[in-house]
Scaffold this active site. Sequence first.
Site, PDB file in Angstrom:
ATOM      1  N   SER A  90     -10.841  -5.581  -0.346  1.00  0.00           N
ATOM      2  CA  SER A  90     -11.660  -4.541   0.439  1.00  0.00           C
ATOM      3  C   SER A  90     -12.453  -3.541  -0.323  1.00  0.00           C
ATOM      4  CB  SER A  90     -10.703  -3.630   1.283  1.00  0.00           C
ATOM      5  OG  SER A  90     -11.313  -2.485   1.842  1.00  0.00           O
ATOM      6  N   GLY A  91     -13.538  -3.322  -0.033  1.00  0.00           N
ATOM      7  CA  GLY A  91     -14.416  -2.366  -0.996  1.00  0.00           C
ATOM      8  C   GLY A  91     -13.952  -1.108  -1.244  1.00  0.00           C
ATOM      9  N   ASN A  94       0.836  -1.106   0.028  1.00  0.00           N
ATOM     10  CA  ASN A  94       0.107  -0.017  -0.052  1.00  0.00           C
ATOM     11  C   ASN A  94       0.811   1.129   0.039  1.00  0.00           C
ATOM     12  OD1 ASN A  94       0.129  -1.535   2.718  1.00  0.00           O
ATOM     13  ND2 ASN A  94      -0.317   0.298   3.522  1.00  0.00           N
ATOM     14  N   CYS A 119       2.017   7.611  14.120  1.00  0.00           N
ATOM     15  CA  CYS A 119       2.278   8.464  15.453  1.00  0.00           C
ATOM     16  C   CYS A 119       1.705   7.488  16.561  1.00  0.00           C
ATOM     17  CB  CYS A 119       1.221   9.842  15.306  1.00  0.00           C
ATOM     18  SG  CYS A 119       1.533  10.819  16.624  1.00  0.00           S
TER      19      CYS A 119
HETATM   20  C1  LIG Z   1      -6.590  -0.670   3.356  1.00  0.00           C
HETATM   21  C2  LIG Z   1      -5.742  -1.993   3.319  1.00  0.00           C
HETATM   22  C3  LIG Z   1      -6.220  -2.868   4.215  1.00  0.00           C
HETATM   23  C4  LIG Z   1      -7.480  -2.674   5.199  1.00  0.00           C
HETATM   24  O1  LIG Z   1      -8.539  -2.721   4.486  1.00  0.00           O
HETATM   25  P1  LIG Z   1     -10.133  -2.332   5.441  1.00  0.00           P
HETATM   26  O2  LIG Z   1     -10.953  -2.506   4.478  1.00  0.00           O
HETATM   27  O3  LIG Z   1      -9.791  -0.809   5.504  1.00  0.00           O
HETATM   28  O4  LIG Z   1      -9.970  -2.952   6.616  1.00  0.00           O
HETATM   29  C5  LIG Z   1      -5.521  -4.108   4.217  1.00  0.00           C
HETATM   30  N1  LIG Z   1      -4.359  -4.274   3.512  1.00  0.00           N
HETATM   31  C6  LIG Z   1      -3.984  -3.258   2.864  1.00  0.00           C
HETATM   32  C7  LIG Z   1      -2.749  -3.567   1.903  1.00  0.00           C
HETATM   33  C8  LIG Z   1      -4.646  -2.125   2.636  1.00  0.00           C
HETATM   34  O5  LIG Z   1      -4.370  -1.170   2.043  1.00  0.00           O
END
Ligand SMILES: *Cc1c(COP(=O)(O)O)cnc(C)c1O
Length: 402
Positions: free
Chosen positions: A216-217, A168, A341
Amino acid sequence: MSGLILCFGGVSIGVREWFVVYYFDYNATTPVAPEVFDAMVPYLRDRWGNPSSMYAFGHALKGVIESARESVAALIQADAGEVVFTSCGTESSNTALCCGLNAHPERRHLIMSGVEHSANLKTGAYLESLGFRVSYLPVQPDGLIELDQLEATIMTDTAMVSLMWANNETGVVFPIVEIGALCRERGVLFHTDAVQAAGKIPIDVRTASVDYLSLSGHKIYAPKGVGVLFVRDKAPYQSLILGGGQEKGRRAGTQNVASIVAMGEAARLAARNLDAEINRLRILRDRLEGGLLKLPFVCRNGDADARLPNTTNLGFSGIESEALLLLLEKEGVCASSGSACSTGLLEPSHVLTAMGVPRSLAMGSVRFSLGRMSTDAEVDHLVSVVPRLAERLRGVSPKMWF
Ligand SMILES: *Cc1c(COP(=O)(O)O)cnc(C)c1O
């Protein structure tokens, strides 16, 4: 400040306040696509029955859910029966890790990397507190893992390997096909957090020999609060949420019909636009990088090739990223750093730290991530404001930064 327009890269998205937003944070969250919004509204307003009810007003929603399941399955080359709807990507990953460690009581070892999302790292730490052993694979300066090292880390009691498809913060893409093949050969279950990969690069759970995969949606233009766990047919499974028999007993709790419909529609849109979007975003991302890497004090974090088309993580030497982000916000730019943080102190991103990026540069790194609404004009705005702001901050930075 009422009756004015909330702008999105110059495009109105609602009437509230005058607020021009240049959004470079699609890896944090995405807006709900208009088609997705339209698809889900009937299930909030009119068709609000319970899919588990006997009468058609409720029961008919089962078909709606199954249709969404098929759309999600198509995005990742799975069978619909292998798709479980959850409340978020985090729940999906938590469930997968627990499935892996419940599968073989004699296997007490889990492998992940040091650059995973906290949804996996925190679960790993919790499992350690319960007595499991967790190995955190190191990454190279380019953000990639060494397959040899993974192979050497697999023990006779390793239950599961959990490695993210795409990071991410840096967008770096792990060699999932090779990892999957290795896990299959060694008889170890394989989970991948594909939250950032979905809708950005092709995903095929078969060629990658994946046992569990999290989505994730809200990272693919569906709302927040809906996720998916792919569970390969016959892979060991244990529900994390106990209660009713929804999702064929794989995830208790009355299904969030509208959000599930949204997830299906978002998956359909993602699959339909994938190739065109990959090319468009890569060109746009390269335009952004071309503009900013010209600055002598800017460098890129992460491999230049093995990464998502929409993400760039840039280190600004002599600058504190939080200061730059504050100034950028005044210019309407939304972006983020991976700093966390904790206990009131700003800590550098665990991802950049694991890559060996020096602390001062990690503290000056910013992630820019593009998406469906990103335009040339937005990128050009960013490229025009950053040099001035960065020079200003470098002028006031304490000597110790240099
Ligand atoms: C955003 C994210 C998550 C978490 O997903 P949520 O639906 O916000 O709980 C997990 N892994 C990665 C790599 C992400 O970018």
